[in-house]
Enzyme design. Sequence first.
Site, PDB file in Angstrom:
ATOM      1  NE  ARG A 103      -3.826   0.725   1.944  1.00  0.00           N
ATOM      2  CZ  ARG A 103      -5.049   0.871   2.466  1.00  0.00           C
ATOM      3  NH1 ARG A 103      -5.236   1.646   3.511  1.00  0.00           N
ATOM      4  NH2 ARG A 103      -6.076   0.237   1.949  1.00  0.00           N
ATOM      5  CG  HIS A 130      -8.453   0.196  -2.656  1.00  0.00           C
ATOM      6  ND1 HIS A 130      -7.688  -0.898  -2.302  1.00  0.00           N
ATOM      7  CD2 HIS A 130      -9.124   0.569  -1.528  1.00  0.00           C
ATOM      8  CE1 HIS A 130      -7.894  -1.168  -1.017  1.00  0.00           C
ATOM      9  NE2 HIS A 130      -8.752  -0.298  -0.527  1.00  0.00           N
ATOM     10  CD  GLN A 133     -13.134  -1.799  -0.261  1.00  0.00           C
ATOM     11  OE1 GLN A 133     -12.284  -1.664   0.605  1.00  0.00           O
ATOM     12  NE2 GLN A 133     -14.307  -2.373  -0.029  1.00  0.00           N
ATOM     13  CG  ASP A 218     -13.373   6.455  -1.037  1.00  0.00           C
ATOM     14  OD1 ASP A 218     -13.287   6.347   0.210  1.00  0.00           O
ATOM     15  OD2 ASP A 218     -12.392   6.366  -1.791  1.00  0.00           O
ATOM     16  CB  CYS A 258     -14.087   1.312   0.246  1.00  0.00           C
ATOM     17  SG  CYS A 258     -13.300   2.932   0.313  1.00  0.00           S
ATOM     18  NE  ARG A 286     -10.261  -5.054   0.984  1.00  0.00           N
ATOM     19  CZ  ARG A 286      -9.466  -4.043   1.360  1.00  0.00           C
ATOM     20  NH1 ARG A 286      -9.996  -2.950   1.860  1.00  0.00           N
ATOM     21  NH2 ARG A 286      -8.157  -4.109   1.188  1.00  0.00           N
TER      22      ARG A 286
HETATM   23  N1  NVA Z   1      -9.824   6.839  -1.446  1.00  0.00           N
HETATM   24  C1  NVA Z   1      -9.428   6.461  -0.108  1.00  0.00           C
HETATM   25  C2  NVA Z   1      -9.676   4.998   0.111  1.00  0.00           C
HETATM   26  C3  NVA Z   1      -9.333   4.507   1.490  1.00  0.00           C
HETATM   27  C4  NVA Z   1      -9.513   3.025   1.641  1.00  0.00           C
HETATM   28  C5  NVA Z   1      -7.969   6.795   0.109  1.00  0.00           C
HETATM   29  O1  NVA Z   1      -7.168   6.571  -0.798  1.00  0.00           O
HETATM   30  O2  NVA Z   1      -7.635   7.307   1.170  1.00  0.00           O
HETATM   31  N1   CP Z   2     -11.150   0.156   2.670  1.00  0.00           N
HETATM   32  C1   CP Z   2      -9.872   0.064   3.076  1.00  0.00           C
HETATM   33  O1   CP Z   2      -8.958  -0.223   2.314  1.00  0.00           O
HETATM   34  O2   CP Z   2      -9.692   0.295   4.414  1.00  0.00           O
HETATM   35  P1   CP Z   2      -8.313   0.484   5.192  1.00  0.00           P
HETATM   36  O3   CP Z   2      -7.726   1.806   4.747  1.00  0.00           O
HETATM   37  O4   CP Z   2      -8.691   0.477   6.627  1.00  0.00           O
HETATM   38  O5   CP Z   2      -7.378  -0.638   4.838  1.00  0.00           O
END
Ligand code: NVA
Ligand code: CP
Length: 299
Positions: A103, A130, A133, A218, A258, A286
Amino acid sequence: MTRHFLTLNDLTPNECRDLLARASELKALQRSGIAHANFPGKVLAMIFAKASTRTRVSFEAGMVQLGGSALFLSSADTQLGRGEPIEDSARVISSMVDLVMIRTFAHSDVERFAAHSQVPVINGLTDDFHPCQLLADMQTWFEHRGDIAGRRVCWLGDGNNMCQSYMNAAKLLDFELIIACPEGYEPAGDLLAQNGDRVRIVHDPKDAVQGCHLLVTDVWASMGQEQEQNIRARAMAPFQLNADLLARAESDALYMHCLPAHRGEEISAELMDASGSVIWEEAENRLHAQKALMELLLK
Ligand code: NVA
Ligand code: CP
């Protein structure tokens, strides 16, 4: 050649449908307490340059349930955070483990890691995509409504990493995607051009949700955009997922988020906790979807 999962484009439609079916099977096994530790001794390295709750817990628990184990590596506490080249890190880490999940910020960093990795690399979220997800979201849809081909989905809010993964999903699983976003917050132009047959932008959220079977939103400011929170909140306020917009969609429409969510911003508090919400199942899935993914990559 080593197989990776960096975007949904790394799956064929048939592989994706098989994976979603397996995810539901694994969920049933897990719920019945039937062991399915088919990958004893396998090790997953999880590299995090951004925060996470769901991604970390689901990958770590999932790997243990499959018989293996998982290593949590925060970039800040590894040499990656002190400037060791991604390529060198990939060569070394992948010589010791069986799978890597990353990540991070730039999508190109995950691509560079994968190009130098001897083992499969999974994208656990980048600034652009992502895909894990989406596996959970699609599993949730399939469990409630069957195949999503030919259905109409509305994305509400920011044209972000989740939105762009929905664009890939629309192509992979053959559904129509309406993106309701303010001007200036559209997803990448090249992705829009590539997916013009299934994806279109509608700037008026009330028009956008009409005829939709699934509404998805989101956060308005993603990780790394925290300083833009206020300006984004002003631009995206009309795109809040709430009872008014839901009432304009198909009468049996489902809606997803998500998580993590900001109640009263991108989603109204009453919808977050409404009995018809599939948001909590979406989060649980997930675990199951990524176990199916890890099985596919470890086979
Ligand atoms: N769009 C959000 C998703 C978090 C799971 C981010 O990138 O922070
Ligand atoms: N939806 C998601 O990826 O959550 P986290 O940021 O908690 O991993």
